[in-house]
Design a protein around this motif. Sequence first.
Motif, PDB file in Angstrom:
ATOM      1  N   CYS A 170      60.735  67.041  32.419  1.00 18.68           N
ATOM      2  CA  CYS A 170      61.256  65.682  32.509  1.00 18.68           C
ATOM      3  C   CYS A 170      61.703  65.401  33.935  1.00 18.68           C
ATOM      4  O   CYS A 170      61.930  66.321  34.735  1.00 18.68           O
ATOM      5  CB  CYS A 170      62.426  65.454  31.543  1.00 18.68           C
ATOM      6  SG  CYS A 170      64.019  66.055  32.157  1.00 18.68           S
ATOM      7  N   THR A 211      59.599  61.710  30.525  1.00 19.40           N
ATOM      8  CA  THR A 211      59.075  63.045  30.297  1.00 19.40           C
ATOM      9  C   THR A 211      57.606  63.060  30.711  1.00 19.40           C
ATOM     10  O   THR A 211      56.964  62.010  30.827  1.00 19.40           O
ATOM     11  CB  THR A 211      59.209  63.467  28.830  1.00 19.40           C
ATOM     12  OG1 THR A 211      58.497  62.534  28.002  1.00 19.40           O
ATOM     13  CG2 THR A 211      60.680  63.495  28.402  1.00 19.40           C
ATOM     14  N   ARG A 225      60.064  67.248  24.418  1.00 21.21           N
ATOM     15  CA  ARG A 225      61.084  68.028  25.126  1.00 21.21           C
ATOM     16  C   ARG A 225      62.311  68.187  24.257  1.00 21.21           C
ATOM     17  O   ARG A 225      62.726  67.253  23.567  1.00 21.21           O
ATOM     18  CB  ARG A 225      61.475  67.317  26.418  1.00 21.21           C
ATOM     19  CG  ARG A 225      62.638  67.985  27.177  1.00 21.21           C
ATOM     20  CD  ARG A 225      62.982  67.228  28.453  1.00 21.21           C
ATOM     21  NE  ARG A 225      64.010  67.941  29.216  1.00 21.21           N
ATOM     22  CZ  ARG A 225      65.283  67.557  29.305  1.00 21.21           C
ATOM     23  NH1 ARG A 225      65.696  66.452  28.679  1.00 21.21           N
ATOM     24  NH2 ARG A 225      66.151  68.256  30.007  1.00 21.21           N
TER      25      ARG A 225
END
Length: 235
Positions: A170, A211, A225
């Motif tokens: 990210c 991300t 994530r």
Amino acid sequence: MGRFEPAPGAVLLPGWLDAAAQLRLLAACRGWARPPAGMHTVRMPTGGTMSVRMVSLGLHWYPYGYRRLAEDGTPVKPFPPELGELARRAVAEAYGAGVDGGGTGADSGVGGTGDLGGAGAVGGIAGAVGYEPDVAIVNHYPHGARMGLHQDRDERADAPVVSLSLGDTCVFRLGNTETRAGPWTDLELRGGDLLVFGGPARFAYHGVVRTLPGTADPALGLTGRLNITVRQSGL
């Protein structure tokens, strides 16, 4: 492995969790995400919903505070002692002072996960004396999710925040303590990275700009994530 200090009090240790430790932590997160008191979507007071889904441990976080009952009305899952041990080791390694290089840390586990230790973590926790984390928030970022700039001000303690990343990379934005406007620093947080922010950076505005889909280690079997933040509530 390297070390980066993007701001006073903020320390990034890339690759702090090795592949095996990431798998153990992911297995634990999947257990924590199951109902009751499992992963849920957060509705803001304005009526909108957050694009991340989350589960709380120790105390249930809601905008903007903590309580003992989760979104489904059941008691929140307890804060796992091995996660607290991992966070204390993280703080000790990030700030360095007094680390004694001793034993290997907690060997108890949630759902058979055992020690969640990171490969880069020094065994001793003397550098984290006085740090007693008791709450955690696990955020899942599906593709397209983000987190607006905010301060972590719902705790009554100013102890450091420990942030662990799994899965997709990210772009994490670390700002200043006064305003959401710049200056800020954008960091790429990859799976296995540790970010600790305390001291002058403890109340800095921060968030996730985006991300990067498809950047996770395929061996994890994780889409999106996961971010695990561990805190001392002071409650």
